[in-house]
Write an enzyme that holds these catalytic residues in place. Structure first.
Site, short mmCIF file in Angstrom:
data_model
loop_
_atom_site.label_atom_id
_atom_site.label_comp_id
_atom_site.label_asym_id
_atom_site.label_seq_id
_atom_site.Cartn_x
_atom_site.Cartn_y
_atom_site.Cartn_z
N LYS A 1 -15.11 -12.30 1.66
CA LYS A 1 -14.54 -13.32 1.11
C LYS A 1 -14.90 -14.57 2.02
O LYS A 1 -15.17 -15.83 1.58
CB LYS A 1 -13.16 -13.33 0.92
CG LYS A 1 -12.34 -14.30 0.15
CD LYS A 1 -10.54 -13.96 0.10
CE LYS A 1 -9.84 -15.23 -0.34
NZ LYS A 1 -8.87 -15.19 -0.76
N GLU B 1 -16.95 -7.82 11.78
CA GLU B 1 -17.51 -6.32 11.44
C GLU B 1 -18.56 -6.50 10.37
O GLU B 1 -19.72 -5.95 10.54
CB GLU B 1 -16.54 -5.35 10.79
CG GLU B 1 -15.36 -5.14 11.74
CD GLU B 1 -14.07 -5.76 11.76
OE1 GLU B 1 -14.00 -7.09 11.38
OE2 GLU B 1 -13.05 -5.48 12.14
N GLY C 1 -8.20 -11.10 -0.64
CA GLY C 1 -9.04 -9.85 -0.68
C GLY C 1 -8.90 -8.60 -1.04
O GLY C 1 -9.65 -7.93 -1.68
N ARG C 2 -7.70 -8.03 -0.87
CA ARG C 2 -7.00 -6.79 -1.47
C ARG C 2 -6.89 -6.69 -2.79
O ARG C 2 -6.53 -5.66 -3.54
CB ARG C 2 -6.00 -6.20 -0.44
CG ARG C 2 -4.84 -7.21 -0.55
CD ARG C 2 -3.88 -6.87 0.63
NE ARG C 2 -2.97 -7.99 0.57
CZ ARG C 2 -2.80 -8.65 1.53
NH1 ARG C 2 -3.81 -9.36 2.03
NH2 ARG C 2 -1.62 -9.59 1.61
N GLU D 1 -0.58 -4.36 3.68
CA GLU D 1 -1.26 -5.59 4.30
C GLU D 1 -0.26 -6.55 3.57
O GLU D 1 -0.02 -7.78 3.80
CB GLU D 1 -2.62 -5.66 4.09
CG GLU D 1 -3.09 -6.85 4.72
CD GLU D 1 -4.67 -7.15 4.82
OE1 GLU D 1 -5.25 -7.43 4.08
OE2 GLU D 1 -5.19 -6.61 5.69
N HIS E 1 -1.64 22.18 2.22
CA HIS E 1 -2.22 23.41 3.52
C HIS E 1 -2.31 22.66 4.93
O HIS E 1 -2.75 23.01 5.69
CB HIS E 1 -3.56 23.92 3.12
CG HIS E 1 -3.42 24.64 1.89
ND1 HIS E 1 -2.95 26.06 1.90
CD2 HIS E 1 -3.73 24.49 0.55
CE1 HIS E 1 -2.84 26.54 0.56
NE2 HIS E 1 -3.62 25.68 -0.04
N LYS F 1 -7.35 -9.94 16.22
CA LYS F 1 -8.59 -10.56 16.08
C LYS F 1 -8.83 -11.75 17.11
O LYS F 1 -10.02 -11.77 17.83
CB LYS F 1 -9.04 -11.29 14.90
CG LYS F 1 -9.10 -10.52 13.78
CD LYS F 1 -9.50 -11.37 12.29
CE LYS F 1 -9.41 -10.58 11.13
NZ LYS F 1 -9.28 -11.32 9.71
#
Ligand code: F6P
Length: 547
Positions: free
Chosen positions: A206, A212, A266-267, A352, A383, A511
């Site tokens: 965005k 990253e 963004g999400r 978030e 399990h 950040k």
């Protein structure tokens, strides 16, 4: 802002819960043979069953009172009307426009955004069709066999989750890959399998500044340039961003750039061009079905009465458990292996959005906000961590997700899968008393001393609440409905808690500090003055270990 009506509604729920504690959920079924009918809502072929909650019609009425006290309907209408519900960033949150397939307008600042949304949707579809047909190809003329989405968070999790969920709908000739982590292992492990001449990269960000993504994009660019020459780069890259200026700086050709808008969080962006790699994988027609599923839920959320409104009920029941019963964790367990990444996707969406400690006005919140979310597919989770879910000292409300039929026609395992799913929710609700445990052991012929020693270990408290989503099959429309249901659930809870679910200031500090530490990690002689002892100690220890 104090909200006396909300406080009063929570107090009424607390008093009601004190009464409810005397009743077991399993007994509510015995008392009312129609309970399942009353405590489930169907949205076409998707069933939301909340009958295994310790809740009565009075509970639901009190929860609806809470929603009214928090003015949920007013906030919902403001959301859809394009109001600046993201108040700290001064933006609307209008992701619903992205899945609007009707002629209805969605308005931001007096302007209908639908013409731009439709134009971008069409540009994405055209590009995806051309890639799938081989009309858009690599610099050497070879068809693309692999598409690599480079993005993180909301620019990765949704499309990555959906590409896996909808793999039966994908074009077998183009494999989607998702690289997110700045750990070079992520990119290099992916590239090792790929032929640069046949690989298309999509840089999805965005902001087009995320550390990253920019690092991975630069390395991917080198991968192409080293193998095919600098001139080939343009043929192997596309980008999705709101920052077209920054994309241009990176050198991606304008006809390969797909925009979106700052009113898409963004999400909440997988419905936008951020879904490009997914569209290439499953094709524009299937992607449109995914959008249609989201649109189904928008219509339902806007029109269904609150006591039959699935996202409202999800949010209200969740807040009841979080704030009245005091549970800080909830689990999402898809009995659907292809939804393996759904819990990770929901972690960002929920945590978030609602991991906040101040109200919209910046005052401390009045009560606990978003829970921790975790999950893994069943039956695997059974399990691993289900022991704690059944007998641990903490209770975690659970969402089970399961299809009525498998996607693959040859799947002979589905009855086992389905039976496991509903057996777990039944066991969590029913539990087993000490007397029942003793009787079961006696029936096996065990002697009295052994029974006394072992029986306490075989007790299950029961009344561990769960909801179940049952859908016909995991197809694009179903996935769209599931994603939109959770998006609106998160919004409902944000209204109850008076927080802004559309900002994420909590990711900033780390950040910022990372920016200060990168030079110290790169240069082994840089002084470590002014750092706290642990941070300096770890940097120094790394330097020693690196020799
Ligand atoms: O770090 C959090 C975050 O800002 C998320 O909200 C977002 O989805 C992700 O980073 C990626 O951001 P971008 O799409 O701008 O690269």
């Amino acid at each position: 802002m104090s909200r006396p009506a909300v406080d009063a509604a929570f107090s009424a729920l607390a008093a009601h819960a004190a009464e409810l504690r005397k009743t077991r959920a399993i007994d509510l079924f015995a008392a009312d043979p129609q309970r399942f009918e009353k405590f489930h809502v169907a949205l076409d072929d998707l069933v939301f069953d909340f009958s295994k909650h310790r809740a009565t019609t009075d509970t639901i009425a009190l929860l609806v009172d809470l929603a009214r006290a928090a003015e949920l309907e007013k906030w919902r209408d403001a959301l859809f009307a394009g109001a600046r519900v993201n108040n700290t960033e001064g933006r609307p949150a209008l992701h619903m426009a992205l899945r609007n397939l009707t002629d209805a307008p969605f308005v931001v600042d007096g302007k209908d955004v639908m013409p731009e949304v439709r134009a971008t949707r069409e540009k994405v579809a055209k590009f995806a069709r051309a890639v799938r047909a081989g009309a858009i190809h690599g610099a050497t003329g070879e068809h693309f066999t692999d598409i690599v989405n480079i993005g993180i968070g909301g620019s990765d999790l949704g499309p990555a989750m959906a590409a896996r969920a909808l793999s039966p709908y994908a074009n077998a000739e183009i494999a989607p890959h998702f690289v997110s982590n700045v750990d070079g292992a992520d990119l290099s492990d992916t590239l090792r399998k790929l032929d640069p001449a046949r690989t298309l990269f999509v840089v999805s960000s965005k902001t087009f500044t995320t550390q990253e993504t920019m690092a991975n994009a630069a390395s991917a660019r080198r991968f192409v340039a080293d193998a095919l020459g600098e001139a080939a780069v343009g043929d192997h890259f596309a980008a999705v961003s709101t920052r077209l200026d920054k994309v241009a700086e990176f050198g991606i050709r304008p006809d390969r750039v797909f925009g979106f808008w700052d009113w898409v969080g963004g999400r909440y962006s997988m419905w936008s061009a951020i879904g490009l790699s997914l569209v290439v994988a499953i094709g524009p027609d299937h992607f449109e079905e995914f959008l249609r599923g989201g649109q189904d839920v928008d219509e339902h959320f806007r029109s269904a009465p609150l006591d039959r409104n699935i996202p409202a009920l999800m949010g209200l029941l969740g807040a009841f458990r979080r704030n009245v019963w005091g549970e800080s964790v909830c689990a999402v367990i898809p009995y659907d292996q292809r939804l393996a990444r759904f819990p990770a996707y929901l972690q960002q969406l929920d945590m978030e959005s609602n991991g906040k400690s101040v109200t919209r006005a910046g005052a401390p919140v009045a009560r606990a906000t978003g829970p921790f979310v975790f999950g893994e597919p069943g039956t695997n989770g059974q399990h691993a961590f289900f022991q704690l879910l059944h007998q641990g000292t903490d209770v975690a409300p659970i969402d089970f997700l399961v299809a009525a039929e498998p996607t693959a026609a040859d799947d002979a395992h589905h009855a086992l899968l389905f039976a496991n799913c509903i057996a777990q929710s039944e066991a969590l609700m029913r539990g087993r008393t000490l007397a029942q445990a003793k009787a079961a052991l006696a029936a096996q012929g065990m002697d009295a001393n052994a029974i006394a020693a072992l029986a306490p270990h075989k007790v299950f408290s029961g009344d561990r609440p769960s909801s179940t989503f049952l859908y016909r099959r995991l197809d694009p429309r179903t996935l769209g409905r599931l994603v939109a249901l959770y998006e609106h659930k998160v919004f409902v809870q944000s209204v109850l808690w008076d927080i802004n679910p559309f900002d994420q200031w909590g990711v900033e500090l780390g950040k910022e500090l990372c920016g200060r530490l990168v030079p110290l990690a790169c240069d082994s002689r840089a002084p470590l003055d002014g750092l706290d002892g642990s941070t300096a100690g770890l940097l120094a220890a790394r330097r020693r270990l690196q020799g």
